[in-house]
Design a protein around this motif. Sequence first.
Motif, short mmCIF file in Angstrom:
data_model
loop_
_atom_site.label_atom_id
_atom_site.label_comp_id
_atom_site.label_asym_id
_atom_site.label_seq_id
_atom_site.Cartn_x
_atom_site.Cartn_y
_atom_site.Cartn_z
N ARG A 172 -43.98 29.70 36.02
CA ARG A 172 -44.65 29.08 34.86
C ARG A 172 -43.69 28.09 34.24
NH1 ARG A 172 -45.63 32.96 29.85
NH2 ARG A 172 -43.48 32.33 29.40
N MET B 119 -52.51 28.30 26.29
CA MET B 119 -52.76 28.33 27.73
C MET B 119 -51.48 28.04 28.48
SD MET B 119 -55.57 26.36 30.10
CE MET B 119 -54.55 25.02 30.69
N TRP B 120 -51.12 28.94 29.41
CA TRP B 120 -49.92 28.73 30.21
C TRP B 120 -50.23 27.81 31.39
CZ3 TRP B 120 -50.31 30.22 35.26
CH2 TRP B 120 -51.17 31.27 35.58
N ARG B 121 -49.18 27.17 31.88
CA ARG B 121 -49.29 26.26 33.02
C ARG B 121 -48.22 26.62 34.04
NH1 ARG B 121 -52.40 22.08 30.89
NH2 ARG B 121 -52.21 21.67 28.65
N ALA C 90 -53.39 18.95 31.90
CA ALA C 90 -52.81 19.50 33.13
C ALA C 90 -52.02 18.43 33.86
CB ALA C 90 -53.91 20.06 34.02
N TYR D 38 -51.19 23.16 40.67
CA TYR D 38 -51.12 23.52 39.25
C TYR D 38 -52.12 24.64 39.02
CZ TYR D 38 -52.52 23.16 34.32
OH TYR D 38 -52.86 23.44 33.03
N ALA E 284 -53.46 27.81 36.00
CA ALA E 284 -53.44 28.22 34.59
C ALA E 284 -54.16 29.56 34.44
CB ALA E 284 -54.07 27.14 33.73
N ASN E 285 -54.40 29.94 33.20
CA ASN E 285 -54.84 31.29 32.83
C ASN E 285 -55.96 31.88 33.68
OD1 ASN E 285 -53.58 29.89 30.59
ND2 ASN E 285 -54.06 31.68 29.34
N ASN F 188 -46.52 26.52 28.06
CA ASN F 188 -47.48 27.39 27.37
C ASN F 188 -47.95 26.65 26.13
OD1 ASN F 188 -48.99 29.72 26.97
ND2 ASN F 188 -47.36 30.77 25.86
#
Length: 360
Positions: free
Chosen positions: A161, A289-291, A86, A134, A136-137, A164
């Motif tokens: 986003r 995992m998207w960010r 991250a 930040y 995420a999912n 990913n």
Amino acid sequence: MKKQLLASVMATILAAGLTACGGSTSATTAAPATTAAPATTAAAAAETTAAAAAETTAAAATESAGGFYAGKTVEVVVPWGAGGGADTACRLVCQYMEQELGCTIVINNVTGGGGSIGLNQMLKAAPDGMTYAYVANTDSNGNIMLEGVTYDVNSFAPTCRFANDPHVLVASNASGITDLEGLIAAGQDGTTLWGIGGAWTHWDFLKIDFEKATNTKYKRLVYDGGAACMTDIMNGDCTVATPFISEALSAIDAKEAVGIAVTSLERHPQLPDLPTVAELGYEGFESTMWRGFAAPAGTPAEPMKEWAEACGKACENPELIQKATEAGVTIDFLGFDEFQTFFQENHEAVKAAYEANKDA
């Protein structure tokens, strides 16, 4: 004497009169000055034009830098430790966003509580466009997955986003596991330690999906971020884990950990010799995992749109893309409008997955 004085006075009056009429008592010597005048005027005009051009350029730079943020300092809370996936991804994209916005972005790592402490800090900030986090999912489901968390999906103002990322299955050198077959064999009795970089993060759902696909069971070992998890993989205190490529790449290259497989459908350019789980017999297996970024609920849309636009421009920068690829970060931008729908749909999907697996 009187005649001389009178002559002198008359000469003075005559000179004054000629001057008032535009004449000169020394027209011959004044002529060169008259000839030089156009050059002086041109120089002044050139200076004026250059100054105007400079002002126009500065105004254009300010406009392109995102007027709301130009010259300001923005805080981005990363609710995970420095050096993890991250943190790496967020710092990289923010570096290029600063150039687009003309501002300073300060990354604040606030760890603990499975990410909830940092997110709670961001959500308590003034909704003025000057604080982001930040996300995420699984973050919007904190209130149903983590004890003591009160924020929910409506606490967030989703913004955009920017990545990913797939995970990579790794094993400690001490484990003796060298391939997927060995990993599956180690998951038959439920005692093999499987490192999770945060309770009920995407790491947990990947573990559950892998166990279902391979009919295995591992013992869950929770860490506060991927960097801490990888440290224990390298020293042999954890057997297997699923860090992000950015967290595991250097350890795999240095042979301090064993790379098994990546969880994307296609091989990763930084680990070209490492197969995917799908190509090793589990067709269609994919877990990424998207960010992204979010602000506190109530933040006006206009600054968030400027933030998202700058993020999008940064994500198109070839230099950023190259550095991200080298770091194991997969750039995958989704703009402000599209992210609103994506964020809500992801929230519902994660909620359903958690309800179905919370006792696992």
